[in-house]
Design a protein around this motif. Sequence first.
Motif, short mmCIF file in Angstrom:
data_model
loop_
_atom_site.label_atom_id
_atom_site.label_comp_id
_atom_site.label_asym_id
_atom_site.label_seq_id
_atom_site.Cartn_x
_atom_site.Cartn_y
_atom_site.Cartn_z
N THR A 223 0.83 -1.21 0.00
CA THR A 223 0.00 0.00 0.00
C THR A 223 0.86 1.25 0.00
O THR A 223 0.48 2.28 -0.58
N LEU A 224 2.02 1.19 0.62
CA LEU A 224 2.96 2.32 0.57
C LEU A 224 3.33 2.62 -0.88
O LEU A 224 3.30 3.78 -1.31
N LEU A 225 3.65 1.59 -1.64
CA LEU A 225 3.99 1.78 -3.05
C LEU A 225 2.79 2.31 -3.84
O LEU A 225 2.94 3.16 -4.72
N LEU A 226 1.59 1.82 -3.49
CA LEU A 226 0.38 2.27 -4.18
C LEU A 226 0.13 3.75 -3.91
O LEU A 226 -0.19 4.51 -4.83
N ALA A 227 0.28 4.16 -2.64
CA ALA A 227 0.06 5.57 -2.29
C ALA A 227 1.07 6.47 -3.00
O ALA A 227 0.73 7.56 -3.48
#
Length: 382
Positions: A124-128
């Motif tokens: 999710t960090l990469l997605l954000a």
Amino acid sequence: MLDAILAGLSGLSTGVTSLFTGGLPNAIMLAVGATLLYLGVKKGVEPLLLVPIGFGCVLVNIPLSELMDQGGLLKVFYEMGIANELFPLLIFVGIGAMTDFGPLLENPKILLFGAAGQVGIFVTLLLALALGFPELEAVAIAVIGACDGPTAIYVASQYAPQLLAPISVAAYSYMALVPIIMPPIMRALTTEKERAIRMETAKKSVSRQTKILFPIVVTLVGGLIAPKGLPLLGTIMLGNFMRESGVVARLTKASENEIANVVTLFLGLAIGGTMEGHAFLKPQTLAIFAMGFVAISLDTAAGVLFGKLMCKLSGGKINPLIGAAGISAYPMAARVVQTQGLKYNKKNHLLMHAAGANTGGQIGSVVAAAVMLSVLKGMGMI
């Protein structure tokens, strides 16, 4: 006297007028606050959290209430415990005092499930970041995947305070929805035969000395690896050390009861106070809720898939369902695993194994947040 009455009526008129003219966001959030109160009171969904959050949301969205202005009641709560990170850390002391790491220490390899349950945070960090959120905001959003309200509040209040309201509400909402979110993922990724695997309860007991040393060792190791997250890790281990030492029963009792209850009340009101309609109702709020859901779903899926791997490596002796308990929603995730296991085998009591994975997830989520903060510090971003 008449002038005072007329002034009061004028103020009342102004408040009502404000609500019906420029206050549509406030009206929407009043409905949101009422919904939170309904869920907490009528449905029993995390009432200790949703009742103060919902009431704070109602208070701050009453036009001209000024409760979040400088000197206002909710602003005072915010500054005394969230802006300086005190409230979430005090809650961590209480969590540590309530947590029994015995099941984890009886079967240390189950800690790996707690590590697997944090995969969603980093994805999710990469997605954000891909969606254009700045680094600090992306980290704060990703931590929702820990399914741990205090951790999410701590990170958001320090490094993305402008997103505190949606992040904290999302984190606690998904904690409450764990019994709904997790089972479909668990069933989709396992076979009926795997779900029926019966696991024997560990026979060995953990010595008192081991239980006392455990929080000290974890604090030292975690602090050396990720010093930026030491406040998170240190407070939860302090609470656990007090519990296991047995010599400060009054402090332990106060930490898990009176202090935790008072802090939860003030914390909830302060969070509700950040939910003012004009600040809360933005497109990024919906994006944060969506990414939080993705994070928790990925955490659950990663835990179950890791459980399937462990099942194969153990020759079918490990039920992959316990991997779902690797998130930090303690003890709800462990209860969900127990319920699902009993559906497919009435003699299949997975609670102790799931509790071990769940406490591993508690540590894993704090360590994951600590690692990300330490990386950001090393890059000079904080």
